[in-house]
Design an enzyme around this catalytic site. Structure first.
Site, PDB file in Angstrom:
ATOM      1  N   LYS A 180       9.427  67.123  32.148  1.00 46.37           N
ATOM      2  CA  LYS A 180      10.593  66.366  31.668  1.00 46.37           C
ATOM      3  C   LYS A 180      10.874  66.670  30.198  1.00 46.37           C
ATOM      4  O   LYS A 180      12.019  66.859  29.798  1.00 46.37           O
ATOM      5  CB  LYS A 180      10.350  64.858  31.822  1.00 46.37           C
ATOM      6  CG  LYS A 180      10.662  64.357  33.206  1.00 46.37           C
ATOM      7  CD  LYS A 180      10.736  62.838  33.205  1.00 46.37           C
ATOM      8  CE  LYS A 180      10.879  62.320  34.619  1.00 46.37           C
ATOM      9  NZ  LYS A 180      10.440  60.937  34.747  1.00 46.37           N
ATOM     10  N   ARG A 209      18.924  56.815  45.354  1.00 49.54           N
ATOM     11  CA  ARG A 209      17.866  55.904  45.783  1.00 49.54           C
ATOM     12  C   ARG A 209      18.468  54.723  46.550  1.00 49.54           C
ATOM     13  O   ARG A 209      19.380  54.080  46.077  1.00 49.54           O
ATOM     14  CB  ARG A 209      17.065  55.421  44.573  1.00 49.54           C
ATOM     15  CG  ARG A 209      16.116  56.491  44.065  1.00 49.54           C
ATOM     16  CD  ARG A 209      15.408  56.048  42.824  1.00 49.54           C
ATOM     17  NE  ARG A 209      16.281  56.086  41.665  1.00 49.54           N
ATOM     18  CZ  ARG A 209      15.885  55.752  40.435  1.00 49.54           C
ATOM     19  NH1 ARG A 209      14.657  55.342  40.216  1.00 49.54           N
ATOM     20  NH2 ARG A 209      16.718  55.826  39.419  1.00 49.54           N
ATOM     21  N   GLU A 245      23.921  51.995  35.751  1.00 55.25           N
ATOM     22  CA  GLU A 245      24.009  53.456  35.753  1.00 55.25           C
ATOM     23  C   GLU A 245      25.479  53.834  35.684  1.00 55.25           C
ATOM     24  O   GLU A 245      26.328  53.197  36.302  1.00 55.25           O
ATOM     25  CB  GLU A 245      23.377  54.025  37.023  1.00 55.25           C
ATOM     26  CG  GLU A 245      21.879  53.886  36.993  1.00 55.25           C
ATOM     27  CD  GLU A 245      21.214  54.588  38.165  1.00 55.25           C
ATOM     28  OE1 GLU A 245      21.785  55.548  38.704  1.00 55.25           O
ATOM     29  OE2 GLU A 245      20.124  54.154  38.530  1.00 55.25           O
ATOM     30  N   CYS A 298      17.630  49.302  41.426  1.00 57.52           N
ATOM     31  CA  CYS A 298      17.349  47.951  40.911  1.00 57.52           C
ATOM     32  C   CYS A 298      17.420  46.863  41.977  1.00 57.52           C
ATOM     33  O   CYS A 298      16.415  46.216  42.264  1.00 57.52           O
ATOM     34  CB  CYS A 298      18.307  47.621  39.781  1.00 57.52           C
ATOM     35  SG  CYS A 298      17.933  48.533  38.299  1.00 57.52           S
ATOM     36  N   LYS A 357      14.887  46.888  45.064  1.00 53.24           N
ATOM     37  CA  LYS A 357      13.500  46.756  44.592  1.00 53.24           C
ATOM     38  C   LYS A 357      13.263  45.372  43.986  1.00 53.24           C
ATOM     39  O   LYS A 357      12.222  44.752  44.221  1.00 53.24           O
ATOM     40  CB  LYS A 357      13.259  47.865  43.566  1.00 53.24           C
ATOM     41  CG  LYS A 357      12.051  47.718  42.698  1.00 53.24           C
ATOM     42  CD  LYS A 357      11.822  48.969  41.878  1.00 53.24           C
ATOM     43  CE  LYS A 357      12.624  49.056  40.608  1.00 53.24           C
ATOM     44  NZ  LYS A 357      12.216  48.250  39.493  1.00 53.24           N
ATOM     45  N   PHE A 375      19.720  45.481  30.878  1.00 56.56           N
ATOM     46  CA  PHE A 375      20.778  45.132  31.830  1.00 56.56           C
ATOM     47  C   PHE A 375      21.755  46.303  31.926  1.00 56.56           C
ATOM     48  O   PHE A 375      22.964  46.134  31.838  1.00 56.56           O
ATOM     49  CB  PHE A 375      21.503  43.855  31.375  1.00 56.56           C
ATOM     50  CG  PHE A 375      20.587  42.660  31.239  1.00 56.56           C
ATOM     51  CD1 PHE A 375      20.172  41.954  32.362  1.00 56.56           C
ATOM     52  CD2 PHE A 375      20.113  42.262  29.999  1.00 56.56           C
ATOM     53  CE1 PHE A 375      19.316  40.856  32.245  1.00 56.56           C
ATOM     54  CE2 PHE A 375      19.254  41.167  29.866  1.00 56.56           C
ATOM     55  CZ  PHE A 375      18.858  40.461  31.000  1.00 56.56           C
ATOM     56  N   VAL A 402      15.820  54.518  31.831  1.00 57.08           N
ATOM     57  CA  VAL A 402      15.785  53.436  30.835  1.00 57.08           C
ATOM     58  C   VAL A 402      15.253  53.960  29.502  1.00 57.08           C
ATOM     59  O   VAL A 402      15.827  53.702  28.432  1.00 57.08           O
ATOM     60  CB  VAL A 402      14.911  52.265  31.350  1.00 57.08           C
ATOM     61  CG1 VAL A 402      14.679  51.235  30.259  1.00 57.08           C
ATOM     62  CG2 VAL A 402      15.569  51.614  32.552  1.00 57.08           C
TER      63      VAL A 402
HETATM   64  C1  UDX Z   1      22.340  46.921  38.413  1.00 53.32           C
HETATM   65  C2  UDX Z   1      22.806  45.786  37.488  1.00 53.32           C
HETATM   66  O1  UDX Z   1      24.238  45.726  37.454  1.00 53.32           O
HETATM   67  C3  UDX Z   1      22.241  45.972  36.103  1.00 53.32           C
HETATM   68  O2  UDX Z   1      22.623  44.886  35.274  1.00 53.32           O
HETATM   69  C4  UDX Z   1      20.725  46.060  36.200  1.00 53.32           C
HETATM   70  O3  UDX Z   1      20.143  46.274  34.949  1.00 53.32           O
HETATM   71  C5  UDX Z   1      20.309  47.173  37.158  1.00 53.32           C
HETATM   72  O4  UDX Z   1      20.947  46.973  38.418  1.00 53.32           O
HETATM   73  P1  UDX Z   1      23.039  49.456  38.892  1.00 53.32           P
HETATM   74  O5  UDX Z   1      21.924  49.504  39.881  1.00 53.32           O
HETATM   75  O6  UDX Z   1      23.220  50.614  37.973  1.00 53.32           O
HETATM   76  O7  UDX Z   1      22.894  48.153  37.951  1.00 53.32           O
HETATM   77  O8  UDX Z   1      24.378  49.306  39.719  1.00 53.32           O
HETATM   78  P2  UDX Z   1      25.610  48.309  39.897  1.00 53.32           P
HETATM   79  O9  UDX Z   1      26.812  48.911  39.308  1.00 53.32           O
HETATM   80  O10 UDX Z   1      25.280  46.937  39.499  1.00 53.32           O
HETATM   81  O11 UDX Z   1      25.796  48.386  41.487  1.00 53.32           O
HETATM   82  C6  UDX Z   1      24.720  48.106  42.379  1.00 53.32           C
HETATM   83  C7  UDX Z   1      25.130  48.250  43.823  1.00 53.32           C
HETATM   84  O12 UDX Z   1      25.978  47.185  44.211  1.00 53.32           O
HETATM   85  C8  UDX Z   1      25.896  49.522  44.159  1.00 53.32           C
HETATM   86  O13 UDX Z   1      25.401  50.037  45.378  1.00 53.32           O
HETATM   87  C9  UDX Z   1      27.329  49.053  44.298  1.00 53.32           C
HETATM   88  O14 UDX Z   1      28.093  49.861  45.143  1.00 53.32           O
HETATM   89  C10 UDX Z   1      27.111  47.675  44.893  1.00 53.32           C
HETATM   90  N1  UDX Z   1      28.244  46.754  44.662  1.00 53.32           N
HETATM   91  C11 UDX Z   1      28.527  46.329  43.395  1.00 53.32           C
HETATM   92  C12 UDX Z   1      28.985  46.286  45.731  1.00 53.32           C
HETATM   93  O15 UDX Z   1      28.742  46.658  46.895  1.00 53.32           O
HETATM   94  N2  UDX Z   1      30.011  45.398  45.486  1.00 53.32           N
HETATM   95  C13 UDX Z   1      30.313  44.952  44.249  1.00 53.32           C
HETATM   96  O16 UDX Z   1      31.236  44.144  44.124  1.00 53.32           O
HETATM   97  C14 UDX Z   1      29.552  45.443  43.171  1.00 53.32           C
END
Ligand code: UDX
Length: 441
Positions: free
Chosen positions: A35, A335, A159, A267, A270, A156, A11
């Site tokens: 880092k 993670r 990754e 995210c 947790k 928001f 972040v």
């Molecule tokens: C998420 C939120 O999208 C973001 O807005 C917030 O700030 C942080 O958490 P991120 O953890 O990077 O972001 O991943 P994201 O792309 O949202 O996917 C999260 C998990 O959900 C992944 O394991 C993904 O495979 C899973 N997922 C997502 C599904 O299993 N099905 C879906 O339809 C969408």
């Protein structure tokens, strides 16, 4: 504007870089000298598409610098905090880094003059339990920093798409106690708000709660579709068709309703647990959030269960190829990745596991060392395997050569945790094909 960003993790780095890119003078600060040294050597401690190029360019143009020296905050009008808030043993968010930063800030800022509301703002970007921003404000004020505003600015970022999410946000949410802090942040964000994206100012608590509520909604959608996909398997229905069937209703939509092997990452797991923690602390029953977490934990076993149904409970003497280890594509982040639960299950039942992931293998190797074999190429990892299991939907797995796969596998079995292929096509080619919620157990 002069900005300091504390924390050069995911972040913090994205925040610092994007604010430098929009013309500000930014200093990234981290207590971890390692880092800072990595960044200064022209690399990054994390992988995010496009980020390294942007960091390098802004460093060259002298808008972005990095240091371990906390006194750099004294020059900054806006001080962002992007340190980690990991899950504690009890499942709540561990805020020790936030408090440590707060105390270090107080030391630096307390002797600076009061130049009025909004003239020096400390902004928490990390996801923190509701009430944390106010506690930080009280702590700073108690330590002699009454002239410092505290604001909440949840991120928001996804990754793999973080730069776009930062620079073209759907909305910017800001929590403040004085309007002037909102005004200066609006000015800072204005280059990213050109396309009429809303800038929403609210209380500290509402901003904090917005972040949790957004992630809770998204995680709920995933657990919801995963649960329905289990029922589809039992009745021979295809969740892909069902998804199309519901999505045209605009109240439902198509997004974030892809079934899989459970959500992972830094995210959702947790944050859901932090919500449960807030429920516990306030005596508020959070039945739905508990169910979302429970369904997800169970879903992480869905692929192993399909493997066991096909091969039997004992996997000794069998070898499995695994495509995809990161919790999602375009990241090296493992993670809470469902692939780890699967690997543990396969190893515990005596199977050999050969893995491939375009980015995440070094991170997996750190945990499993020589318990796995690692293949630099997707097909390489199929050699001599009794089945292929796909956990993460990297682009390169979407359209493979099934003849090559059939030639390399000892048994033609594919367990697809992301519904990448057409079941009919694979069955016509003689594969036993198991997907998620497509009518086969
Ligand atoms: C998420 C939120 O999208 C973001 O807005 C917030 O700030 C942080 O958490 P991120 O953890 O990077 O972001 O991943 P994201 O792309 O949202 O996917 C999260 C998990 O959900 C992944 O394991 C993904 O495979 C899973 N997922 C997502 C599904 O299993 N099905 C879906 O339809 C969408």
């Amino acid at each position: 504007m002069k900005i300091a960003v504390i924390g050069t993790g995911y972040v913090g780095l994205v925040t610092a870089t994007c604010f430098a890119e929009s013309g500000n003078e930014v200093t990234g600060i981290d207590i971890d000298a390692r880092k800072i040294a990595i960044i200064e050597s022209g690399k990054l401690p994390i992988y995010e598409p496009g980020l390294l190029e942007l960091v390098e360019r802004n460093r060259r143009d002298l808008r972005l610098r990095f240091t371990t020296d906390m006194s750099a905050v004294r020059d900054a009008r806006l001080i962002f905090i992007g340190v980690g808030t990991p899950q504690s043993k009890e499942g709540d968010a561990d805020l020790s880094s936030i408090w440590a930063v707060g105390d270090a800030l107080a030391k630096q800022l307390k002797d600076l003059p009061d130049e009025g509301p909004g003239s020096r703002v400390v902004i928490i970007k990390s996801t923190v339990p509701v009430g944390t921003n106010r506690k930080l404000m009280e702590r700073l004020h108690a330590a002699g920093c009454k002239h410092v505003d505290v604001a909440s600015n949840p991120e928001f970022l996804k990754e793999g798409a973080a730069l776009d999410d930062f620079q073209k946000p759907d909305r910017v949410v800001i929590g403040v106690t004085r309007p002037e802090a909102g005004e200066v942040l609006k000015e800072l964000y204005s280059p990213f708000l050109r396309t009429e994206r809303p800038f929403l100012v609210m209380s500290l608590e509402s901003a904090e709660m917005t972040k949790y509520t957004a992630n809770a909604m998204l995680a709920t959608k995933i657990s919801f579709i995963n649960e329905m996909s289990r029922l589809c398997d039992k009745f021979g229905a295809d969740i892909n068709d069902v998804r199309r069937g519901i999505g045209h209703d605009v109240r439902i939509g198509f997004q974030f309703l892809f079934p899989g092997a459970g959500y992972g990452g830094s995210c959702f797991p947790k944050d859901i647990r932090a919500i449960l923690g807030m429920g516990r602390q306030t005596g508020t029953e959070m039945k739905l959030m508990q169910a979302v977490d429970d369904v997800n934990e169970a879903q992480k076993h869905v692929l192993l269960n399909k493997v066991l149904k096909h091969f039997g409970e004992d996997l000794k003497g069998l070898t499995f190829a695994l495509w995809g280890l990161a919790f999602k594509p375009r990241t090296d982040d493992i993670r809470e990745a469902p692939a780890l639960t699967l690997i543990d299950g396969l190893l515990a039942r005596g199977a050999k596991v050969q893995v491939h992931d375009p980015e995440a293998m070094p991170n997996v190797r750190e945990i499993y060392k020589d318990k796995l074999s690692y293949s630099e190429r997707p097909y390489g990892c199929l050699e001599g395997a009794d089945g292929l299991i796909i956990v993460t939907e990297w682009q390169e797995f979407r359209n493979p050569n099934f003849e090559v796969i059939a030639g390399l596998l000892k048994q033609k079995a594919i367990f697809d945790g992301r519904n990448l292929y057409d079941p009919k096509l694979l069955e016509n080619r003689g594969f036993a094909y198991y997907a998620i919620g497509r009518g086969r157990n």
